[in-house]
Design a protein around this motif. Sequence first.
Motif, PDB file in Angstrom:
ATOM      1  N   ALA A  31       0.846  -1.196   0.000  1.00 21.43           N
ATOM      2  CA  ALA A  31       0.000   0.000   0.000  1.00 21.43           C
ATOM      3  C   ALA A  31       0.876   1.238   0.000  1.00 21.43           C
ATOM      4  CB  ALA A  31      -0.915   0.010   1.216  1.00 21.43           C
ATOM      5  N   LEU A  32       0.264   2.343  -0.393  1.00 15.33           N
ATOM      6  CA  LEU A  32       0.919   3.649  -0.399  1.00 15.33           C
ATOM      7  C   LEU A  32       0.154   4.583   0.526  1.00 15.33           C
ATOM      8  CD1 LEU A  32       2.895   5.781  -1.562  1.00 15.33           C
ATOM      9  CD2 LEU A  32       1.194   6.168  -3.366  1.00 15.33           C
ATOM     10  N   THR A  33       0.887   5.238   1.419  1.00 14.09           N
ATOM     11  CA  THR A  33       0.301   6.233   2.313  1.00 14.09           C
ATOM     12  C   THR A  33       1.175   7.479   2.317  1.00 14.09           C
ATOM     13  OG1 THR A  33       1.464   5.284   4.222  1.00 14.09           O
ATOM     14  CG2 THR A  33      -0.796   4.520   3.826  1.00 14.09           C
ATOM     15  N   THR A  34       0.618   8.575   2.840  1.00 12.60           N
ATOM     16  CA  THR A  34       1.377   9.813   2.974  1.00 12.60           C
ATOM     17  C   THR A  34       0.933  10.545   4.225  1.00 12.60           C
ATOM     18  OG1 THR A  34       2.171  11.786   1.799  1.00 12.60           O
ATOM     19  CG2 THR A  34      -0.173  11.286   1.598  1.00 12.60           C
ATOM     20  N   PHE A  51      -1.950  -1.414  -6.789  1.00 11.55           N
ATOM     21  CA  PHE A  51      -0.626  -0.890  -6.449  1.00 11.55           C
ATOM     22  C   PHE A  51       0.415  -1.759  -7.143  1.00 11.55           C
ATOM     23  CE2 PHE A  51       2.726  -0.033  -3.066  1.00 11.55           C
ATOM     24  CZ  PHE A  51       2.998   1.237  -3.532  1.00 11.55           C
ATOM     25  N   ILE A  52       0.906  -1.268  -8.277  1.00 10.90           N
ATOM     26  CA  ILE A  52       1.825  -2.043  -9.108  1.00 10.90           C
ATOM     27  C   ILE A  52       3.188  -1.359  -9.175  1.00 10.90           C
ATOM     28  CG2 ILE A  52      -0.049  -3.021 -10.492  1.00 10.90           C
ATOM     29  CD1 ILE A  52       0.653  -0.963 -12.689  1.00 10.90           C
ATOM     30  N   ALA A  53       4.187  -2.114  -9.602  1.00 13.67           N
ATOM     31  CA  ALA A  53       5.527  -1.556  -9.778  1.00 13.67           C
ATOM     32  C   ALA A  53       5.489  -0.458 -10.833  1.00 13.67           C
ATOM     33  CB  ALA A  53       6.506  -2.655 -10.179  1.00 13.67           C
ATOM     34  N   GLY A  54       6.306   0.571 -10.632  1.00 11.33           N
ATOM     35  CA  GLY A  54       6.384   1.660 -11.594  1.00 11.33           C
ATOM     36  C   GLY A  54       6.672   2.983 -10.922  1.00 11.33           C
ATOM     37  N   SER A  55       6.514   4.041 -11.684  1.00  9.02           N
ATOM     38  CA  SER A  55       6.783   5.394 -11.206  1.00  9.02           C
ATOM     39  C   SER A  55       5.479   6.090 -10.836  1.00  9.02           C
ATOM     40  CB  SER A  55       7.500   6.208 -12.280  1.00  9.02           C
ATOM     41  OG  SER A  55       8.760   5.643 -12.556  1.00  9.02           O
ATOM     42  N   TYR A  56       5.546   6.843  -9.747  1.00 10.95           N
ATOM     43  CA  TYR A  56       4.392   7.569  -9.230  1.00 10.95           C
ATOM     44  C   TYR A  56       4.809   8.996  -8.903  1.00 10.95           C
ATOM     45  CZ  TYR A  56       2.151   3.023  -8.529  1.00 10.95           C
ATOM     46  OH  TYR A  56       1.596   1.778  -8.713  1.00 10.95           O
ATOM     47  N   GLU A  57       3.805   9.863  -8.808  1.00 13.08           N
ATOM     48  CA  GLU A  57       4.068  11.242  -8.392  1.00 13.08           C
ATOM     49  C   GLU A  57       2.941  11.701  -7.470  1.00 13.08           C
ATOM     50  OE1 GLU A  57       5.783  15.035 -10.557  1.00 13.08           O
ATOM     51  OE2 GLU A  57       3.734  14.638 -11.236  1.00 13.08           O
ATOM     52  N   LEU A  58       3.338  12.223  -6.324  1.00 12.78           N
ATOM     53  CA  LEU A  58       2.421  12.913  -5.427  1.00 12.78           C
ATOM     54  C   LEU A  58       2.618  14.405  -5.656  1.00 12.78           C
ATOM     55  CD1 LEU A  58       2.978  10.820  -2.197  1.00 12.78           C
ATOM     56  CD2 LEU A  58       0.778  11.162  -3.333  1.00 12.78           C
ATOM     57  N   ILE A  59       1.534  15.136  -5.810  1.00  7.42           N
ATOM     58  CA  ILE A  59       1.608  16.587  -5.973  1.00  7.42           C
ATOM     59  C   ILE A  59       0.901  17.213  -4.781  1.00  7.42           C
ATOM     60  CG2 ILE A  59       1.051  18.587  -7.407  1.00  7.42           C
ATOM     61  CD1 ILE A  59       0.978  16.629  -9.805  1.00  7.42           C
ATOM     62  N   PRO A  73       5.881  -3.785  -4.949  1.00  9.46           N
ATOM     63  CA  PRO A  73       4.530  -3.361  -4.609  1.00  9.46           C
ATOM     64  C   PRO A  73       3.860  -4.188  -3.514  1.00  9.46           C
ATOM     65  CG  PRO A  73       4.565  -4.417  -6.755  1.00  9.46           C
ATOM     66  CD  PRO A  73       5.985  -4.269  -6.319  1.00  9.46           C
ATOM     67  N   ASP A  74       4.510  -5.247  -3.063  1.00  7.12           N
ATOM     68  CA  ASP A  74       3.971  -6.018  -1.946  1.00  7.12           C
ATOM     69  C   ASP A  74       4.348  -5.390  -0.604  1.00  7.12           C
ATOM     70  OD1 ASP A  74       6.646  -6.752  -2.670  1.00  7.12           O
ATOM     71  OD2 ASP A  74       6.499  -8.494  -1.348  1.00  7.12           O
ATOM     72  N   GLU A  75       5.181  -4.341  -0.626  1.00  3.20           N
ATOM     73  CA  GLU A  75       5.607  -3.654   0.594  1.00  3.20           C
ATOM     74  C   GLU A  75       4.781  -2.386   0.824  1.00  3.20           C
ATOM     75  OE1 GLU A  75      10.308  -4.980   0.325  1.00  3.20           O
ATOM     76  OE2 GLU A  75       9.800  -2.864   0.330  1.00  3.20           O
ATOM     77  N   HIS A  76       4.871  -1.863   2.031  1.00  2.85           N
ATOM     78  CA  HIS A  76       4.221  -0.599   2.375  1.00  2.85           C
ATOM     79  C   HIS A  76       5.179   0.542   2.028  1.00  2.85           C
ATOM     80  CE1 HIS A  76       2.712   2.325   5.695  1.00  2.85           C
ATOM     81  NE2 HIS A  76       2.182   2.609   4.526  1.00  2.85           N
TER      82      HIS A  76
END
Length: 115
Positions: A3-6, A57-65, A94-97
């Motif tokens: 998962a992805l959190t901020t 939630f897959i491998a790759g590039s992401y951007e938070l704005i 992507p299996d990690e937090h």
Amino acid sequence: MGALTTHVLDTTRGGPAAGLRVELWRLGDDVAAAPLADFVTNDDGRAHGPLCEGEAFIAGSYELIFHVGAYFADSGATRVFLDRVPVRFTVDRPDEHYHVPLLVSPFAYSSYRGS
């Protein structure tokens, strides 16, 4: 499950940045960027849940704005240098937090991969 959190902290006040707009985009090499989430931080400076998780939630590039200029203007800052803070990062497991905190003031910011 990954998962992805901020989390956003306002270093001028020494606390969470509540009411700050954040966008999440998945970036592609051969395709256009795709918006995944658009939310406003809660009283703790966080989204109400993971921004992306599980099969999405897959491998790759992401951007938070992070829309910090509007946040500080709304907070009464008389001078603001930063407008939007983009944080680009790569997910290779992507299996990690993945936790991407932002520490921000009207004039500077810092980010890192948290836990």
